[in-house]
Design a protein around this motif. Structure first.
Motif, PDB file in Angstrom:
ATOM      1  N   ASN A 105      23.635 -15.528  13.788  1.00 29.79           N
ATOM      2  CA  ASN A 105      22.452 -15.195  12.982  1.00 29.79           C
ATOM      3  C   ASN A 105      21.569 -16.397  12.659  1.00 29.79           C
ATOM      4  O   ASN A 105      20.342 -16.311  12.773  1.00 29.79           O
ATOM      5  CB  ASN A 105      22.878 -14.508  11.679  1.00 29.79           C
ATOM      6  N   PRO A 106      22.151 -17.534  12.239  1.00 32.46           N
ATOM      7  CA  PRO A 106      21.290 -18.692  11.927  1.00 32.46           C
ATOM      8  C   PRO A 106      20.505 -19.210  13.126  1.00 32.46           C
ATOM      9  O   PRO A 106      19.482 -19.876  12.942  1.00 32.46           O
ATOM     10  CB  PRO A 106      22.292 -19.749  11.438  1.00 32.46           C
ATOM     11  N   LEU A 107      20.976 -18.927  14.353  1.00 31.04           N
ATOM     12  CA  LEU A 107      20.221 -19.310  15.550  1.00 31.04           C
ATOM     13  C   LEU A 107      19.188 -18.251  15.910  1.00 31.04           C
ATOM     14  O   LEU A 107      18.077 -18.575  16.356  1.00 31.04           O
ATOM     15  CB  LEU A 107      21.176 -19.524  16.728  1.00 31.04           C
ATOM     16  N   LEU A 108      19.535 -16.977  15.712  1.00 31.20           N
ATOM     17  CA  LEU A 108      18.617 -15.894  16.062  1.00 31.20           C
ATOM     18  C   LEU A 108      17.365 -15.905  15.195  1.00 31.20           C
ATOM     19  O   LEU A 108      16.278 -15.573  15.666  1.00 31.20           O
ATOM     20  CB  LEU A 108      19.323 -14.547  15.932  1.00 31.20           C
ATOM     21  N   ASN A 109      17.522 -16.266  13.910  1.00 32.55           N
ATOM     22  CA  ASN A 109      16.371 -16.223  13.006  1.00 32.55           C
ATOM     23  C   ASN A 109      15.188 -17.048  13.491  1.00 32.55           C
ATOM     24  O   ASN A 109      14.074 -16.526  13.581  1.00 32.55           O
ATOM     25  CB  ASN A 109      16.795 -16.656  11.601  1.00 32.55           C
ATOM     26  N   PRO A 110      15.379 -18.336  13.823  1.00 31.49           N
ATOM     27  CA  PRO A 110      14.214 -19.087  14.321  1.00 31.49           C
ATOM     28  C   PRO A 110      13.718 -18.596  15.672  1.00 31.49           C
ATOM     29  O   PRO A 110      12.510 -18.638  15.945  1.00 31.49           O
ATOM     30  CB  PRO A 110      14.728 -20.538  14.410  1.00 31.49           C
ATOM     31  N   LEU A 111      14.630 -18.121  16.525  1.00 28.89           N
ATOM     32  CA  LEU A 111      14.209 -17.645  17.839  1.00 28.89           C
ATOM     33  C   LEU A 111      13.408 -16.348  17.737  1.00 28.89           C
ATOM     34  O   LEU A 111      12.384 -16.171  18.385  1.00 28.89           O
ATOM     35  CB  LEU A 111      15.423 -17.443  18.738  1.00 28.89           C
ATOM     36  N   ILE A 112      13.882 -15.421  16.911  1.00 26.55           N
ATOM     37  CA  ILE A 112      13.215 -14.122  16.782  1.00 26.55           C
ATOM     38  C   ILE A 112      11.947 -14.228  15.946  1.00 26.55           C
ATOM     39  O   ILE A 112      10.882 -13.744  16.333  1.00 26.55           O
ATOM     40  CB  ILE A 112      14.168 -13.084  16.145  1.00 26.55           C
ATOM     41  N   TYR A 113      12.074 -14.890  14.804  1.00 29.30           N
ATOM     42  CA  TYR A 113      10.989 -14.852  13.840  1.00 29.30           C
ATOM     43  C   TYR A 113       9.964 -15.969  14.058  1.00 29.30           C
ATOM     44  O   TYR A 113       8.762 -15.721  14.122  1.00 29.30           O
ATOM     45  CB  TYR A 113      11.570 -14.986  12.416  1.00 29.30           C
ATOM     46  N   LYS A 146      -1.413  -8.037  16.015  1.00 33.03           N
ATOM     47  CA  LYS A 146      -1.124  -9.232  15.238  1.00 33.03           C
ATOM     48  C   LYS A 146      -0.339  -8.893  13.974  1.00 33.03           C
ATOM     49  O   LYS A 146       0.605  -9.601  13.604  1.00 33.03           O
ATOM     50  CB  LYS A 146      -2.434  -9.935  14.859  1.00 33.03           C
ATOM     51  N   ALA A 147      -0.720  -7.795  13.312  1.00 33.42           N
ATOM     52  CA  ALA A 147      -0.017  -7.387  12.090  1.00 33.42           C
ATOM     53  C   ALA A 147       1.416  -6.967  12.391  1.00 33.42           C
ATOM     54  O   ALA A 147       2.350  -7.302  11.653  1.00 33.42           O
ATOM     55  CB  ALA A 147      -0.773  -6.253  11.409  1.00 33.42           C
ATOM     56  N   LEU A 148       1.583  -6.226  13.480  1.00 30.92           N
ATOM     57  CA  LEU A 148       2.923  -5.739  13.827  1.00 30.92           C
ATOM     58  C   LEU A 148       3.836  -6.843  14.337  1.00 30.92           C
ATOM     59  O   LEU A 148       5.056  -6.742  14.217  1.00 30.92           O
ATOM     60  CB  LEU A 148       2.816  -4.624  14.878  1.00 30.92           C
ATOM     61  N   SER A 149       3.266  -7.904  14.929  1.00 30.68           N
ATOM     62  CA  SER A 149       4.101  -8.952  15.525  1.00 30.68           C
ATOM     63  C   SER A 149       4.964  -9.645  14.478  1.00 30.68           C
ATOM     64  O   SER A 149       6.170  -9.830  14.671  1.00 30.68           O
ATOM     65  CB  SER A 149       3.227  -9.980  16.250  1.00 30.68           C
ATOM     66  N   THR A 150       4.341 -10.025  13.343  1.00 31.91           N
ATOM     67  CA  THR A 150       5.122 -10.681  12.289  1.00 31.91           C
ATOM     68  C   THR A 150       6.055  -9.691  11.597  1.00 31.91           C
ATOM     69  O   THR A 150       7.174 -10.055  11.219  1.00 31.91           O
ATOM     70  CB  THR A 150       4.187 -11.311  11.237  1.00 31.91           C
ATOM     71  N   CYS A 151       5.611  -8.442  11.454  1.00 31.34           N
ATOM     72  CA  CYS A 151       6.442  -7.442  10.771  1.00 31.34           C
ATOM     73  C   CYS A 151       7.672  -7.075  11.596  1.00 31.34           C
ATOM     74  O   CYS A 151       8.774  -6.950  11.054  1.00 31.34           O
ATOM     75  CB  CYS A 151       5.618  -6.191  10.475  1.00 31.34           C
ATOM     76  N   THR A 152       7.502  -6.882  12.908  1.00 34.22           N
ATOM     77  CA  THR A 152       8.648  -6.520  13.739  1.00 34.22           C
ATOM     78  C   THR A 152       9.663  -7.658  13.808  1.00 34.22           C
ATOM     79  O   THR A 152      10.869  -7.416  13.810  1.00 34.22           O
ATOM     80  CB  THR A 152       8.186  -6.147  15.158  1.00 34.22           C
ATOM     81  N   SER A 153       9.185  -8.894  13.851  1.00 33.18           N
ATOM     82  CA  SER A 153      10.093 -10.034  13.862  1.00 33.18           C
ATOM     83  C   SER A 153      10.894 -10.090  12.569  1.00 33.18           C
ATOM     84  O   SER A 153      12.118 -10.267  12.581  1.00 33.18           O
ATOM     85  CB  SER A 153       9.312 -11.338  14.054  1.00 33.18           C
ATOM     86  N   HIS A 154      10.205  -9.915  11.433  1.00 31.98           N
ATOM     87  CA  HIS A 154      10.876  -9.934  10.144  1.00 31.98           C
ATOM     88  C   HIS A 154      11.866  -8.785  10.019  1.00 31.98           C
ATOM     89  O   HIS A 154      13.002  -8.972   9.556  1.00 31.98           O
ATOM     90  CB  HIS A 154       9.835  -9.855   9.024  1.00 31.98           C
ATOM     91  N   LEU A 155      11.465  -7.591  10.462  1.00 32.52           N
ATOM     92  CA  LEU A 155      12.360  -6.439  10.390  1.00 32.52           C
ATOM     93  C   LEU A 155      13.595  -6.616  11.264  1.00 32.52           C
ATOM     94  O   LEU A 155      14.699  -6.203  10.898  1.00 32.52           O
ATOM     95  CB  LEU A 155      11.606  -5.166  10.809  1.00 32.52           C
ATOM     96  N   SER A 171       9.226 -10.269   2.643  1.00 33.36           N
ATOM     97  CA  SER A 171       8.707  -8.915   2.843  1.00 33.36           C
ATOM     98  C   SER A 171       7.512  -8.667   1.912  1.00 33.36           C
ATOM     99  O   SER A 171       6.495  -8.091   2.330  1.00 33.36           O
ATOM    100  CB  SER A 171       9.805  -7.886   2.584  1.00 33.36           C
ATOM    101  N   TYR A 172       7.631  -9.107   0.668  1.00 32.74           N
ATOM    102  CA  TYR A 172       6.510  -8.959  -0.273  1.00 32.74           C
ATOM    103  C   TYR A 172       5.311  -9.785   0.192  1.00 32.74           C
ATOM    104  O   TYR A 172       4.154  -9.338   0.072  1.00 32.74           O
ATOM    105  CB  TYR A 172       6.935  -9.395  -1.674  1.00 32.74           C
ATOM    106  N   ASP A 173       5.564 -10.972   0.724  1.00 28.81           N
ATOM    107  CA  ASP A 173       4.489 -11.815   1.242  1.00 28.81           C
ATOM    108  C   ASP A 173       3.743 -11.116   2.369  1.00 28.81           C
ATOM    109  O   ASP A 173       2.507 -11.140   2.429  1.00 28.81           O
ATOM    110  CB  ASP A 173       5.068 -13.141   1.740  1.00 28.81           C
ATOM    111  N   ARG A 174       4.465 -10.463   3.283  1.00 31.08           N
ATOM    112  CA  ARG A 174       3.815  -9.727   4.382  1.00 31.08           C
ATOM    113  C   ARG A 174       3.019  -8.539   3.844  1.00 31.08           C
ATOM    114  O   ARG A 174       1.952  -8.202   4.365  1.00 31.08           O
ATOM    115  CB  ARG A 174       4.871  -9.247   5.379  1.00 31.08           C
ATOM    116  N   TYR A 220       7.261  -1.954   3.415  1.00 29.07           N
ATOM    117  CA  TYR A 220       6.950  -1.602   4.793  1.00 29.07           C
ATOM    118  C   TYR A 220       6.354  -0.202   4.918  1.00 29.07           C
ATOM    119  O   TYR A 220       5.694   0.098   5.913  1.00 29.07           O
ATOM    120  CB  TYR A 220       8.181  -1.766   5.682  1.00 29.07           C
ATOM    121  N   THR A 221       6.584   0.643   3.941  1.00 28.21           N
ATOM    122  CA  THR A 221       5.923   1.948   3.971  1.00 28.21           C
ATOM    123  C   THR A 221       4.412   1.774   3.777  1.00 28.21           C
ATOM    124  O   THR A 221       3.610   2.430   4.441  1.00 28.21           O
ATOM    125  CB  THR A 221       6.482   2.859   2.872  1.00 28.21           C
ATOM    126  N   TYR A 222       4.030   0.873   2.888  1.00 30.04           N
ATOM    127  CA  TYR A 222       2.612   0.578   2.666  1.00 30.04           C
ATOM    128  C   TYR A 222       2.033  -0.225   3.835  1.00 30.04           C
ATOM    129  O   TYR A 222       0.882  -0.014   4.236  1.00 30.04           O
ATOM    130  CB  TYR A 222       2.433  -0.199   1.367  1.00 30.04           C
TER     131      TYR A 222
END
Length: 310
Positions: free
Chosen positions: A279-287, A233-242, A116-119, A215-217
């Motif tokens: 969850n361990p399968l969803l992470n690579p698929l979603i993110y 492009k900015a929202l795509s990585t953020c929504t996946s992470h969220l 999250s800090y990286d994003r 995420y507020t910033y």
């Protein structure tokens, strides 16, 4: 069993009917194989493709390794127990499973905060991204993630060694976890609960703050972007992470903070399956696998070229 000391537990599993067992075995075997293969693929691509040698994919590689690891803590044992009625697990094996499960799960919690800090730096301070998120800083972040996960798990494991068990030995789940040991313990668990509230509370609130406050910033910065392509492009990585974060935190809250009742028993078991298996399968698929850079790396990888040539 009266007051006889318990040295092994019986896992109730997920089902006792043969047809249901067969269905669950095939389903969870496929999920496990997909989990291992997709996360291994991410590690492979992040390693061989120079375009992915960035902080974001460095963190994704660690996330893929964690997902493979904490899925492997529970799923293989569950698959072995599907067709047997003797689902016993010794107390040392149960404690060991608790240690590694908490270790990988808590490490993922801290890693999601680092991601999250990286994003936040990538979107809010793009011109200084390389300077701020240097490889030295990334290595320090990952060292802190793994160290905190280890220490947090070690504290709970050492505290659980003081527990004694002398009543029922039935764990109503397919793996060992702290709430199950607390329910079966004959020892007062006040010390363990205080440790969870203090240590878990401090680290949990800190991780939660580092995960969500940026995420507020990020939202404020994204709203100021004029081009629709830049916003997308900015929202795509953020929504996946969220999405990954919300599923992970939702599972943790349901399992560890909502009191277990007979009415919620089946729901709780389902959430445990989502938390430990899906969850361990969803992470690579979603993110990850939705990411354009990873798709491009997959297309041009030498492995795919060799497979196409054959």
């Amino acid at each position: 069993m009266g007051n006889q000391t318990v040295y092994e537990f019986h896992l109730s599993g997920l089902a006792n009917h043969f047809q249901t067992q067969c269905l669950l075995f095939v389903l969870f075997l496929l999920i496990y194989l997909m989990t291992i293969s997709t996360n291994l693929l991410i590690l492979f691509l992040a390693f061989i493709d120079s375009q992915l040698h960035t902080p974001m994919y460095f963190f994704l590689g660690n996330l893929a390794f964690i997902d493979m690891s904490y899925s492997s803590v529970t799923v293989p044992r569950m698959l072995c127990d599907v067709f047997t009625t003797n689902r016993t697990i010794s107390l040392p094996a149960c404690i060991t499973q608790v240690f590694f499960f908490i270790y990988f799960a808590s490490s993922e919690l801290f890693l999601l905060a680092a991601m999250s800090y990286d994003r936040y730096v990538a979107i809010c301070h793009p011109l200084h991204y390389i300077q701020i998120m240097s490889w030295k800083v990334c290595t320090q972040f990952i060292s802190v993630v793994w160290t905190l996960g280890f220490l947090y798990s070690l504290v709970h494991t050492l505290c659980s060694l003081r527990l004694t068990f002398c009543g029922s030995n039935i764990i109503h789940n397919f793996f060992c976890d702290l709430p199950h040991l607390f329910q079966l313990s004959c020892t007062d668990t006040l010390v363990n609960i205080v440790v969870i509230l203090i240590v878990g509370g401090i680290l949990g609130i800190a991780a939660l703050a580092v995960t969500f406050i940026p995420y507020t910033y990020i939202l404020s910065t994204v709203l100021q972007i004029r081009s629709s392509g830049g916003k997308r492009k900015a929202l795509s990585t953020c929504t996946s992470h969220l999405t990954v974060v919300l599923i992970f935190y939702g599972s943790i809250i349901f399992i560890y903070f909502i009191p277990a009742t007979s009415y919620m028993f089946e729901v709780n078991r389902l959430v445990n399956v989502i938390y430990a298996v899906i969850n361990p399968l969803l992470n690579p698929l979603i993110y990850s696998l939705r990411n354009k850079d990873l798709k491009d790396a997959l297309r041009k990888s030498t492995l795919i070229k060799v497979l196409k040539g054959t």
